[in-house]
Design a protein around this motif. Structure first.
Motif, short mmCIF file in Angstrom:
data_model
loop_
_atom_site.label_atom_id
_atom_site.label_comp_id
_atom_site.label_asym_id
_atom_site.label_seq_id
_atom_site.Cartn_x
_atom_site.Cartn_y
_atom_site.Cartn_z
N GLN A 239 0.81 -1.21 0.00
CA GLN A 239 0.00 0.00 0.00
C GLN A 239 0.85 1.27 0.00
N ASN A 240 2.15 1.10 -0.11
CA ASN A 240 3.08 2.24 -0.17
C ASN A 240 2.98 3.13 1.07
N ILE A 241 2.91 2.49 2.24
CA ILE A 241 2.79 3.21 3.51
C ILE A 241 4.17 3.32 4.15
N PRO A 242 4.62 4.51 4.46
CA PRO A 242 5.93 4.67 5.08
C PRO A 242 5.90 4.27 6.55
N PRO A 243 7.05 4.03 7.14
CA PRO A 243 7.10 3.76 8.58
C PRO A 243 6.89 5.03 9.38
N SER A 244 6.81 4.86 10.69
CA SER A 244 6.65 6.01 11.57
C SER A 244 7.86 6.94 11.45
N THR A 245 7.63 8.22 11.50
CA THR A 245 8.67 9.22 11.24
C THR A 245 9.93 9.06 12.08
N PRO A 246 9.86 8.74 13.39
CA PRO A 246 11.10 8.61 14.16
C PRO A 246 12.03 7.52 13.67
N LEU A 247 11.52 6.57 12.88
CA LEU A 247 12.34 5.46 12.40
C LEU A 247 12.80 5.66 10.96
N VAL A 248 12.62 6.86 10.44
CA VAL A 248 12.97 7.14 9.04
C VAL A 248 14.25 7.97 8.99
N TYR A 249 15.28 7.41 8.37
CA TYR A 249 16.45 8.22 8.08
C TYR A 249 16.29 8.88 6.72
N SER A 250 15.78 8.12 5.73
CA SER A 250 15.58 8.64 4.39
C SER A 250 14.20 8.23 3.88
N THR A 251 13.28 9.18 3.82
CA THR A 251 11.94 8.88 3.31
C THR A 251 12.00 8.42 1.86
N SER A 252 12.78 9.09 1.05
CA SER A 252 12.89 8.70 -0.36
C SER A 252 13.50 7.32 -0.50
N GLY A 253 14.40 6.96 0.44
CA GLY A 253 14.99 5.63 0.41
C GLY A 253 13.96 4.54 0.65
N PHE A 254 13.04 4.79 1.59
CA PHE A 254 11.97 3.83 1.83
C PHE A 254 11.10 3.66 0.59
N TYR A 255 10.66 4.78 0.03
CA TYR A 255 9.77 4.69 -1.13
C TYR A 255 10.45 4.01 -2.32
N SER A 256 11.74 4.28 -2.50
CA SER A 256 12.44 3.63 -3.62
C SER A 256 12.61 2.14 -3.35
N ALA A 257 12.80 1.76 -2.09
CA ALA A 257 12.88 0.34 -1.75
C ALA A 257 11.56 -0.36 -2.03
N PHE A 258 10.46 0.27 -1.62
CA PHE A 258 9.14 -0.32 -1.88
C PHE A 258 8.92 -0.50 -3.39
N GLU A 259 9.28 0.54 -4.15
CA GLU A 259 9.07 0.49 -5.60
C GLU A 259 9.92 -0.61 -6.23
N TRP A 260 11.17 -0.73 -5.78
CA TRP A 260 12.05 -1.75 -6.32
C TRP A 260 11.51 -3.15 -6.00
N ILE A 261 11.04 -3.36 -4.78
CA ILE A 261 10.50 -4.66 -4.40
C ILE A 261 9.27 -4.99 -5.24
N ARG A 262 8.39 -4.02 -5.44
CA ARG A 262 7.20 -4.26 -6.27
C ARG A 262 7.60 -4.61 -7.71
N ARG A 263 8.64 -3.96 -8.21
CA ARG A 263 9.09 -4.25 -9.57
C ARG A 263 9.65 -5.67 -9.66
N GLU A 264 10.42 -6.08 -8.65
CA GLU A 264 10.95 -7.44 -8.64
C GLU A 264 9.84 -8.47 -8.52
N MET A 265 8.80 -8.14 -7.77
CA MET A 265 7.65 -9.04 -7.67
C MET A 265 6.94 -9.17 -9.01
N ALA A 266 6.83 -8.06 -9.73
CA ALA A 266 6.12 -8.07 -11.01
C ALA A 266 6.93 -8.73 -12.12
#
Length: 292
Positions: A239-266
């Motif tokens: 669902q492209n939901i980020p983690p809680s803010t205190p646990l985020v070093y790089s928001t863009s890094g999380f979103y790019s990881a999610f996108e990459w995983i979805r691409r590998e799944m597809a």
């Protein structure tokens, strides 16, 4: 390009593919638990409720490869089994399961291994519930991003609260030429551990400055991604939901990881395993069962 050159290239490619196929055929992936933590889901997932508290697993993984055994993450430090005070206030806050059966030595015995049988210890990052037992593998090679080691000892503002100094300090040598008490691969990027494409460490700055994931290419199960804390729950990716803010070093890094995983799944029918999703973890095969 000569016929002789083409023949040599085809032979080389065939050799590489055969090696990868053989290794993939022989790989086994085992799922383990280092106990559990109790906390509000909102502590991990942005927008989720903080009450009621839930119990989340602390998962780690072992891959048996023809060239050696690989441990991905090491769970909570076993010291908290007999000394809850080792974690200080974190023990009270997180209420970890600390019964003797979750000790990493006890877990590894399920597949007839001891810490001395591990070739590589790959840590997704060095927080207390992932790098807790890194010092229990003196004969192994630790695989860690150099930036993660740097952040452990000199954390950037707001990133130091989940490291426990005693977990990693034993790895620091005393007056030795290498300054390390154990063998290390201090990475600054990706690493194919055995050179055959079956186990690839992928640097992915998201949860911490030196967080990394690992891909495991299995013959029957297919490509499996071990995410560390770059993914907490399957819904983060789905669902492209980020983690809680205190646990985020790089928001863009999380979103790019999610996108990459979805691409590998597809594109490769990949799957991904997290350490802390209680429902997903419950559905996994647990050692001594395995994925191949």
């Amino acid at each position: 390009m000569t016929r002789k050159y083409l023949t040599a290239m085809v032979a080389l490619l065939g050799s590489v593919l055969s090696s990868t196929a053989l290794s993939a055929q022989d790989l086994k992936l085992y799922v383990f638990s280092s106990g559990a933590l109790t906390l509000g889901k909102g502590f991990l997932v942005n927008g989720a409720p903080m009450e009621p508290a839930i119990q989340v697993p602390v998962g780690f993984y072992v891959i048996k490869h023809p060239k050696g055994n690989v441990l991905f993450d090491t769970g909570n430090n076993d010291k908290i089994i007999t000394d809850p005070g080792y974690w200080g206030a974190a023990f009270t806050a997180l209420k970890p399961v600390n019964t003797p059966d979750v000790a990493i030595d006890t877990q590894l015995k399920k597949i007839d291994l001891t810490p001395d049988d591990i070739t590589y210890v790959v840590v997704s990052h060095l927080h207390l519930d992932h790098g807790g037992n890194v010092a229990k593998f003196p004969k192994s090679t630790l695989v860690v991003q150099k930036s993660e080691l740097q952040n452990f000892f000199w954390p950037e503002p707001g990133t130091g609260s989940n490291y426990v100094l005693g977990d990693v300090l034993p790895l620091r040598g005393n007056m030795t030429p290498s300054a390390n008490a154990v063998k290390m691969l201090q990475l600054e990027g990706d690493q194919d551990l055995f050179g055959d494409g079956t186990l690839v460490v992928k640097r992915w700055v998201a949860h911490t400055p030196g967080s990394q994931m690992m891909t495991v290419r299995l013959k029957n199960t297919g490509l499996t991604i071990l995410t560390g804390d770059n993914v907490y729950f399957r819904e983060n990716v789905e669902q492209n939901i980020p983690p809680s803010t205190p646990l985020v070093y790089s928001t863009s890094g999380f979103y790019s990881a999610f996108e990459w995983i979805r691409r590998e799944m597809a594109t490769q029918k990949a799957n991904f395993f997290t350490a802390h999703d209680p429902d997903a973890f419950k559905a996994m095969k647990k050692a001594p069962e395995f994925y191949d």
